[in-house]
Motif scaffolding. Structure first.
Motif, PDB file in Angstrom:
ATOM      1  N   GLN A 151      -4.189  18.786  -1.356  1.00 31.37           N
ATOM      2  CA  GLN A 151      -3.086  18.831  -0.405  1.00 31.37           C
ATOM      3  C   GLN A 151      -3.338  17.851   0.736  1.00 31.37           C
ATOM      4  O   GLN A 151      -4.409  17.832   1.342  1.00 31.37           O
ATOM      5  CB  GLN A 151      -2.939  20.246   0.151  1.00 31.37           C
ATOM      6  N   GLY A 152      -2.371  17.002   1.028  1.00 27.80           N
ATOM      7  CA  GLY A 152      -2.485  16.042   2.114  1.00 27.80           C
ATOM      8  C   GLY A 152      -3.234  14.776   1.773  1.00 27.80           C
ATOM      9  O   GLY A 152      -3.389  13.895   2.623  1.00 27.80           O
ATOM     10  N   GLU A 153      -3.687  14.644   0.543  1.00 32.65           N
ATOM     11  CA  GLU A 153      -4.460  13.468   0.135  1.00 32.65           C
ATOM     12  C   GLU A 153      -3.543  12.297  -0.208  1.00 32.65           C
ATOM     13  O   GLU A 153      -2.438  12.480  -0.725  1.00 32.65           O
ATOM     14  CB  GLU A 153      -5.332  13.811  -1.075  1.00 32.65           C
ATOM     15  N   PHE A 154      -4.020  11.100   0.069  1.00 31.07           N
ATOM     16  CA  PHE A 154      -3.312   9.873  -0.315  1.00 31.07           C
ATOM     17  C   PHE A 154      -4.134   9.235  -1.426  1.00 31.07           C
ATOM     18  O   PHE A 154      -5.177   8.641  -1.194  1.00 31.07           O
ATOM     19  CB  PHE A 154      -3.189   8.922   0.880  1.00 31.07           C
ATOM     20  N   LEU A 155      -3.647   9.380  -2.654  1.00 26.65           N
ATOM     21  CA  LEU A 155      -4.322   8.841  -3.833  1.00 26.65           C
ATOM     22  C   LEU A 155      -3.655   7.540  -4.240  1.00 26.65           C
ATOM     23  O   LEU A 155      -2.425   7.456  -4.310  1.00 26.65           O
ATOM     24  CB  LEU A 155      -4.249   9.841  -4.996  1.00 26.65           C
ATOM     25  N   VAL A 156      -4.457   6.517  -4.515  1.00 24.02           N
ATOM     26  CA  VAL A 156      -3.930   5.242  -4.996  1.00 24.02           C
ATOM     27  C   VAL A 156      -4.376   5.032  -6.440  1.00 24.02           C
ATOM     28  O   VAL A 156      -5.571   5.127  -6.752  1.00 24.02           O
ATOM     29  CB  VAL A 156      -4.413   4.065  -4.125  1.00 24.02           C
ATOM     30  N   LEU A 157      -3.403   4.767  -7.317  1.00 24.53           N
ATOM     31  CA  LEU A 157      -3.678   4.342  -8.685  1.00 24.53           C
ATOM     32  C   LEU A 157      -3.700   2.819  -8.681  1.00 24.53           C
ATOM     33  O   LEU A 157      -2.682   2.174  -8.407  1.00 24.53           O
ATOM     34  CB  LEU A 157      -2.614   4.859  -9.651  1.00 24.53           C
ATOM     35  N   LEU A 158      -4.854   2.245  -8.974  1.00 21.44           N
ATOM     36  CA  LEU A 158      -5.056   0.805  -8.864  1.00 21.44           C
ATOM     37  C   LEU A 158      -5.408   0.226 -10.227  1.00 21.44           C
ATOM     38  O   LEU A 158      -6.221   0.793 -10.965  1.00 21.44           O
ATOM     39  CB  LEU A 158      -6.190   0.521  -7.874  1.00 21.44           C
ATOM     40  N   GLY A 159      -4.808  -0.910 -10.544  1.00 18.55           N
ATOM     41  CA  GLY A 159      -5.149  -1.573 -11.800  1.00 18.55           C
ATOM     42  C   GLY A 159      -4.178  -2.681 -12.122  1.00 18.55           C
ATOM     43  O   GLY A 159      -3.130  -2.819 -11.479  1.00 18.55           O
ATOM     44  N   PRO A 160      -4.486  -3.490 -13.130  1.00 17.25           N
ATOM     45  CA  PRO A 160      -3.613  -4.599 -13.505  1.00 17.25           C
ATOM     46  C   PRO A 160      -2.380  -4.122 -14.244  1.00 17.25           C
ATOM     47  O   PRO A 160      -2.281  -2.948 -14.636  1.00 17.25           O
ATOM     48  CB  PRO A 160      -4.512  -5.447 -14.407  1.00 17.25           C
ATOM     49  N   SER A 161      -1.441  -5.012 -14.458  1.00 14.96           N
ATOM     50  CA  SER A 161      -0.249  -4.680 -15.233  1.00 14.96           C
ATOM     51  C   SER A 161      -0.659  -4.210 -16.626  1.00 14.96           C
ATOM     52  O   SER A 161      -1.564  -4.780 -17.247  1.00 14.96           O
ATOM     53  CB  SER A 161       0.657  -5.907 -15.354  1.00 14.96           C
ATOM     54  N   GLY A 162      -0.008  -3.150 -17.084  1.00 10.85           N
ATOM     55  CA  GLY A 162      -0.267  -2.648 -18.425  1.00 10.85           C
ATOM     56  C   GLY A 162      -1.390  -1.640 -18.534  1.00 10.85           C
ATOM     57  O   GLY A 162      -1.702  -1.181 -19.630  1.00 10.85           O
ATOM     58  N   CYS A 163      -1.991  -1.246 -17.391  1.00 15.14           N
ATOM     59  CA  CYS A 163      -3.118  -0.301 -17.465  1.00 15.14           C
ATOM     60  C   CYS A 163      -2.668   1.152 -17.541  1.00 15.14           C
ATOM     61  O   CYS A 163      -3.479   2.043 -17.773  1.00 15.14           O
ATOM     62  CB  CYS A 163      -4.062  -0.499 -16.289  1.00 15.14           C
ATOM     63  N   GLU A 210      -4.239  -3.277  -0.448  1.00 18.13           N
ATOM     64  CA  GLU A 210      -3.390  -2.112  -0.206  1.00 18.13           C
ATOM     65  C   GLU A 210      -4.148  -0.825  -0.510  1.00 18.13           C
ATOM     66  O   GLU A 210      -4.085   0.145   0.243  1.00 18.13           O
ATOM     67  CB  GLU A 210      -2.130  -2.174  -1.080  1.00 18.13           C
ATOM     68  N   ALA A 211      -4.874  -0.828  -1.618  1.00 17.42           N
ATOM     69  CA  ALA A 211      -5.598   0.377  -2.023  1.00 17.42           C
ATOM     70  C   ALA A 211      -6.642   0.773  -0.987  1.00 17.42           C
ATOM     71  O   ALA A 211      -6.721   1.934  -0.563  1.00 17.42           O
ATOM     72  CB  ALA A 211      -6.255   0.154  -3.384  1.00 17.42           C
ATOM     73  N   PHE A 212      -7.441  -0.193  -0.536  1.00 14.88           N
ATOM     74  CA  PHE A 212      -8.492   0.120   0.438  1.00 14.88           C
ATOM     75  C   PHE A 212      -7.900   0.532   1.778  1.00 14.88           C
ATOM     76  O   PHE A 212      -8.461   1.372   2.488  1.00 14.88           O
ATOM     77  CB  PHE A 212      -9.417  -1.087   0.618  1.00 14.88           C
ATOM     78  N   ALA A 213      -6.770  -0.052   2.152  1.00 16.46           N
ATOM     79  CA  ALA A 213      -6.170   0.254   3.453  1.00 16.46           C
ATOM     80  C   ALA A 213      -5.558   1.652   3.486  1.00 16.46           C
ATOM     81  O   ALA A 213      -5.585   2.313   4.528  1.00 16.46           O
ATOM     82  CB  ALA A 213      -5.100  -0.785   3.785  1.00 16.46           C
ATOM     83  N   LEU A 214      -5.010   2.117   2.391  1.00 19.34           N
ATOM     84  CA  LEU A 214      -4.209   3.339   2.392  1.00 19.34           C
ATOM     85  C   LEU A 214      -4.924   4.570   1.836  1.00 19.34           C
ATOM     86  O   LEU A 214      -4.645   5.693   2.260  1.00 19.34           O
ATOM     87  CB  LEU A 214      -2.930   3.123   1.577  1.00 19.34           C
ATOM     88  N   ALA A 215      -5.832   4.379   0.896  1.00 21.66           N
ATOM     89  CA  ALA A 215      -6.287   5.497   0.072  1.00 21.66           C
ATOM     90  C   ALA A 215      -7.308   6.399   0.740  1.00 21.66           C
ATOM     91  O   ALA A 215      -8.195   5.942   1.459  1.00 21.66           O
ATOM     92  CB  ALA A 215      -6.873   4.965  -1.234  1.00 21.66           C
ATOM     93  N   ASP A 216      -7.183   7.700   0.490  1.00 20.75           N
ATOM     94  CA  ASP A 216      -8.288   8.629   0.679  1.00 20.75           C
ATOM     95  C   ASP A 216      -9.215   8.560  -0.528  1.00 20.75           C
ATOM     96  O   ASP A 216     -10.433   8.657  -0.405  1.00 20.75           O
ATOM     97  CB  ASP A 216      -7.773  10.056   0.843  1.00 20.75           C
TER      98      ASP A 216
END
Length: 387
Positions: free
Chosen positions: A29-41, A203-209
């Motif tokens: 709850q309250g977490e900001f998760l980022v899914l990171l990867g290249p196109s097609g992953c 973006e991932a490093f700036a936003l993610a928990d």
């Protein structure tokens, strides 16, 4: 404590193509998760399965203990009953509706009349600095304004989960930074739970928990940004998060040998069996970690030094982006403009030079499978090795 949102064994295929492969996720709850990867992953497909816009072939998804999808029981709660907010890459605003009506739409379909009467639309617009735009139509807005309206629409109904599908990729660099900062501030102040899809490591490093780096429908590493940055668990992750420099090493009597026959002394501390079996390894490191020198005499004590030659350079304001060749490999580095401008501008391609880097900047992997090789003295102080 059980996670607020859980994905277990999620599988999505299109014909024989497996796009999401037995994926597991836990989101607090309250977490900001980022899914990171290249196109097609598989990251966007995973997001669409969470939203109920795609139907998986296997696995389960639960929101706060409530099953919204379960392949074994054929449970599949439709998207409009999952209480989610969604922010799309293409903004997806209704062109025939004003900003006010676009933001109000999630409240209207949920029949939250009291929220509308209490000024929820106006409050949401003010949160994203769009209070003066409520009576305009999307065609009268810039791209940045449209995306901020889309963010307000995604948050206005206070959904259980907010899903962001590469929302910044259509914006220019300046607007991308502004909207990213605004999303970060909103998350800090409102504490909503979010899943954010991107291919951009900044973006991932700036936003993610936490960051889940995906490869071929699976999660390669699932960790806090600091741990991902310092200790990528595989060569794939290292390359994707900016360790663009790659040295292939072979074991010699005095240490690890590069293709230019320079020796890198890691004190034979590679402890993984797979490294010993092949007597080969790969070192990954960042351009920022490399220094440029006129001769070996200028190399700082303790640094690894390599013989190289200049390939090309590009001026970037306070630094130069420099490409050099050592042996069969090309490496990138950043050279301070104040210190190296005169030397670089007087140098032609092929000019000999020396580069160096601290051994602590290296992350070493088995070759050719790319699994992390643990080198104890290379683990950053205070950062756990999650490999």
């Amino acid at each position: 404590m059980a996670s607020q949102f859980a994905v277990t064994g999620l599988t999505k295929t299109y014909g024989s193509n497996v796009v999401v492969d037995q994926l597991d996720l836990e989101i607090e709850q309250g977490e900001f998760l980022v899914l990171l990867g290249p196109s097609g992953c598989g990251k966007t497909t995973t997001l669409r399965c969470l939203a109920g816009l795609e139907t998986p072939q296997g696995g389960s998804i639960s929101f706060g203990g409530r099953q919204v999808f379960d392949a074994s029981t054929k449970t599949d709660v439709p998207a409009h009953k999952r209480n989610i907010g969604m922010v799309f890459q293409s903004y997806a605003l209704w062109p025939h509706m004003t900003v006010r009506d676009n933001i109000r739409y999630p409240l209207k379909v949920r029949k939250l009349k009291q929220a509308i009467a209490d000024g929820a639309v106006e409050k949401a617009a003010e949160m994203v600095d769009c209070g003066a735009l409520l009576d305009r139509y999307p065609s009268q807005l810039s791209g940045g304004q449209q995306q901020r309206v889309a963010v307000a629409r995604g948050l206005v109904a206070q959904p259980d989960l907010v899903l962001f599908d590469e929302p910044l990729s259509n914006l220019d660099a300046r607007l991308r930074d502004q909207v990213r900062s605004q999303i970060h501030q909103l998350h800090q102040s409102l504490g909503f739970t979010a899943v954010f899809v991107t291919h951009d490591q900044a973006e991932a490093f700036a936003l993610a928990d936490r960051i889940a780096i995906m490869k071929s429908g699976k999660i390669e590493q699932y960790d806090a940004p600091e741990h991902v940055f310092e200790n990528p668990v595989s060569e794939y992750v290292a390359a994707f998060i900016g360790m663009g420099n790659r040295l292939e090493l072979r074991r010699g009597h005095d240490g690890w040998i590069t293709s230019a026959n320079d020796i890198i002394d890691l004190s034979n501390a590679v402890v993984r069996d797979q490294a010993d079996e092949g007597n080969a390894a790969v070192a990954r490191f960042r351009p920022d970690d490399v220094q440029m020198h006129a001769s070996m005499d200028d190399v700082p004590a303790g640094n690894v030094a390599l013989h190289a030659e200049l390939v090309t350079y590009e001026y970037a304001g306070r630094h130069f982006d420099v490409l050099v060749k050592t042996g069969t490999e090309q490496l990138s580095l950043r050279a301070g403009a104040a210190e190296h401008s005169a030397t670089l501008r007087a140098s032609a391609p092929g000019t000999p030079m020396v580069i160096s880097f601290s051994p602590s900047s290296l992350r070493v992997y088995a070759h050719p499978d790319g699994a992390r090789v643990t080198v104890p003295e290379l683990v950053a102080p205070g950062v756990g090795d999650r490999s």
